[in-house]
Enzyme design. Structure first.
Site: not given
Length: 755
Positions: A280-284
């Site tokens: 996942g993209d960072c924080g997604a």
């Protein structure tokens, strides 16, 4: 991933100590077990390792900064390294010691402008070599979250510069070459490094009209998904066999990307055959709950992400909440095991567990970084990316032997650009040659006076430096204005509101026009399209050159073009729209085809008049195209194509052969672009004005002729219907080479749906 977040995590990782160490499979705790048995399949080895981990240890490896497990001899590992166009600042990459810098190539938007996929492969190969050298010195990981292969749909997007452009075919060719260069080298037993195609999918908005990427719901039709937003990922996953993909921040049709089981499982894994992991993209993953409000609890959020196929969290949501999801029985431990199997499988394929003496990549070191080959390639790639947009009365090139005792003025905010030339997602370059230095390097000892005046800033309106610039222009024989935009206007987290040249720059250009002895030369640095119509139309501006963000050797590359040592052949990989475009369509509108509230997007569907079209670019020489066949019309039967061939998209319909002749007085490259315009036989259906299906960059001496081949396949002829079904229709398919319509191919028979 925002720069602040990168720098914050980088500091945390390096305070704690980045581990580039490797497990010891010769005498360490794991050595007796199947994980260290190289004769076993990689996934079997991974499952053995996972079986020896406690639940707490497993959870600690579900995030990108993974803990060491000392009892197993397993070092900590940082999954997040960056290498978009060279090793870049990120939690996994550290510059210092014996490795203070890495080669900084031009931005991907520049590489798209080269239309040279051999060059792209070469660049990626150099990047992966330098990455391995850094890894061997504990200064980088082996997994790199690159490349960005989203389609540059809207000129306002701040991250469009990270992509090779607006065309799905070009982007697909780019990603294949790039991933092959990253992941494969001299030892096919191992991945050289692991690439990551991002952001899956329909991600191309940062912050527009009060809505950020964390909240944005991209409403995408099935037609646009299949025709525009998926092709580059299909090539990346299915053909290039990338090691991982990244799910994006946004939602797609109401479902957050990292919770989108149809996209991640049905399409990426089942249809495209992803043989790797999803991060996942960072924080997604947290966005699923906190910004998209798709779930109501942390337990449900973990469950939908994990069950959708998101294996690794760039963040801490999994670390904090996996226990909660297990305790509430939203997930089971085998769900975690499956995710870990996919991530550890990639580390095994990278040789992380195998002895170094048998791996050539483990012997790369500082001597393989910033080599002569890499420096030359950085210059060549910048040269090949430069696009000459205007050259009134052959004002360029300048001939050094005719400039003795002349004064050349370099004016403007990007004339002394250094780090700006690197664009975004960059690292520390070994050197940066700004345009001023580039000009001086080529004119040293030639009795040519090069002088500089700042003139103005990028966008802040302050005329305090106008007077000095105007006086320099008045006293000079030749005047260059260096303008454009930079990361303060376009970058991650920042979308543009206007696509015009900043007012302060245009005002200064107009003032300079009044005092120069000869028409101005304009150089524009940007990673996206700008309305340059004033410069295009002004008779006081003799030339216009776009240089993108050209990397460490950008200033020298430009100078070689200006002084005729290199003949420019770059072509725009994007459309330069008029300023009014931003008032005609919302950034939230994901539709590619025109509608009452959308003039259409990209060269394929834009109904307005572009300032400069996709594929446009001039040369110092001229070229002539001829088709080496006596007929300009060919017939083929759809039913015969089906009968005589298996139903595959790459079935050949016709081999198009074009003779290209250099008819001018200077050797140089030509970029030959092949387009098809399909028939429109269904009422109300909108087909592309034209679409790219082939390109080739060739070098030609004066009067030299070369033959270029373009296979016209079923894939190039297919039309995507509104329901996303693919059809081969009867009718005329018009073939255009460059701007010249060459001939037509007619398919006869019945419309046939293609699998």
């Amino acid at each position: 991933m925002h720069l602040f977040f990168i720098l914050f995590l980088t500091r945390i990782v390096w305070i704690n100590g980045q581990s580039g160490n490797f497990p010891d499979c010769k005498s360490g705790p794991l050595s007796p077990f199947p994980i260290c048995n190289q004769s076993l399949p990689s996934r079997q080895r991974a499952l053995d390792l996972i079986s020896r981990m406690t639940l707490v240890e497993k959870i600690s490896h579900m995030i990108t900064t993974s803990d060491a497990i000392s009892r197993l001899g397993l070092p900590k590992y940082e999954w997040w390294s960056e290498a978009l166009h060279g090793l870049a600042y990120s939690p996994g990459v550290f510059f210092g010691g014996d490795l203070p810098a890495a080669t900084s190539f031009p931005m991907p938007i520049n590489l798209g402008a080269t239309f040279n996929m051999r060059l792209v492969h070469h660049i990626a190969s150099i990047i992966s070599t330098e990455a391995r050298a850094f890894n061997n010195e504990d200064q980088a990981g082996l997994t790199f979250f690159t490349p960005n292969i989203n389609i540059f749909r809207d000129p306002r997007w701040g991250r469009g510069q990270e992509t090779p452009g607006e065309d799905p075919f070009l982007t697909s060719q780019y990603v294949y070459a790039f991933i092959q260069g990253l992941q494969h080298g001299d030892d096919e037993r191992y991945l050289k490094i692991a690439g990551n195609c991002k952001h899956f999918d329909a991600y191309d908005l940062e912050n527009w009209n009060g809505t950020t990427r964390h909240y944005f719901n991209a409403k995408v039709t099935d037609q646009d998904l299949v025709e525009t937003y998926l092709p580059s990922f299909k090539t990346c996953i299915q053909d290039a066999q990338v090691a991982s993909i990244m799910c994006s921040y946004n939602s797609i049709n109401g479902i957050p990307a990292c919770a989108h089981q149809f996209l991640l499982e049905t399409i990426a894994r089942e249809s495209f055959h992803l043989n790797g992991f999803v991060v996942g993209d960072c924080g997604a993953i947290a966005n699923i709950l906190y910004t998209h409000h798709y779930t109501l609890t942390v337990e449900d959020t973990v469950a939908v992400a994990l069950h959708a196929g998101t294996d690794l969290d760039c963040g801490i949501f999994y670390l904090i909440h996996l226990h909660d999801a297990l305790n509430s029985k939203k997930i089971v431990e085998t769900d975690i095991d499956q995710a870990l199997m996919r991530t550890f499988d990639i580390l095994i394929r990278l040789g992380w567990f195998d002895p170094p003496e048998q791996q050539i990549y483990r012997h790369l070191n500082k001597n393989n970084v910033n080599t002569l080959e890499a420096r030359q390639l950085s210059l060549i790639s910048a040269q090949e990316s430069i696009v000459l947009l205007k050259n009134m009365n052959n004002a360029l090139p300048l001939h050094i032997d005719q400039l003795m005792n002349k004064k050349i003025a370099l004016i403007g905010p990007t004339a002394d650009a250094t780090v700006t030339m690197q664009g975004i997602y960059h690292g520390r370059a070994p050197f940066l040659i700004d345009p001023i230095t580039g000009f001086k390097n080529l004119t040293t000892g030639k009795l040519i006076n090069i002088e500089y005046a700042h003139g103005c800033g990028i966008s802040s309106y302050d005329e305090k430096d106008f007077a000095a610039a105007i006086e320099l222009a008045r006293s000079s024989d030749i005047v260059f204005f260096f303008g454009g935009i930079d990361h303060t206007i376009e970058e991650e987290g920042v979308d543009r509101k206007s696509i015009t040249l900043p007012d302060i720059q245009l005002t200064l250009i107009q003032q300079l026009e009044k005092v120069t002895r000869s028409p101005l030369h304009i150089v524009i640095m940007s990673g996206s399209g700008i309305d340059l119509s004033y410069i295009r139309d002004s008779i006081q501006c003799s030339s216009l050159t776009w240089i993108g963000y050209p990397g460490q050797s950008g200033g020298l590359a430009l100078a070689t073009v200006i002084f005729g040592q290199y003949n420019p052949a770059g072509r725009l990989p994007i459309t330069f729209y008029p300023a009014s475009y931003v008032n005609e369509v919302s950034m939230f509108d994901m539709q590619m085809r025109p509608s009452p509230v959308n003039p259409g997007r990209t060269y394929k569907f834009y109904t307005g008049k572009a300032i400069y079209e996709f594929g446009y670019g001039l040369s110092y020489t001229t070229f002539n195209y001829t088709w080496n066949n006596n007929t300009i019309f060919s017939f083929y039967s759809i039913q015969s194509l089906i009968k005589n061939n298996s139903k595959t998209n790459r079935t050949l319909i016709s081999l198009i052969r074009i003779n290209v002749t250099n008819t001018g007085n200077m050797a140089g490259d030509d970029v030959v672009l092949a387009y098809v315009t399909p028939p429109n036989i269904i009422d109300g259906e909108i087909v592309p004005f034209k679409q790219l299906f082939g390109f080739e960059r060739i070098h030609l001496a004066i009067n030299e002729t070369k033959e270029v081949f373009f296979p016209f396949t079923i894939e190039a002829a297919l039309t995507i219907a509104r329901d996303a079904s693919k059809w081969l229709h009867p009718g005329l398919y018009h073939i255009t080479i460059g701007q010249q319509r060459m001939f037509s191919i007619e398919l006869e028979g019945q419309s046939t749906q293609w699998a």
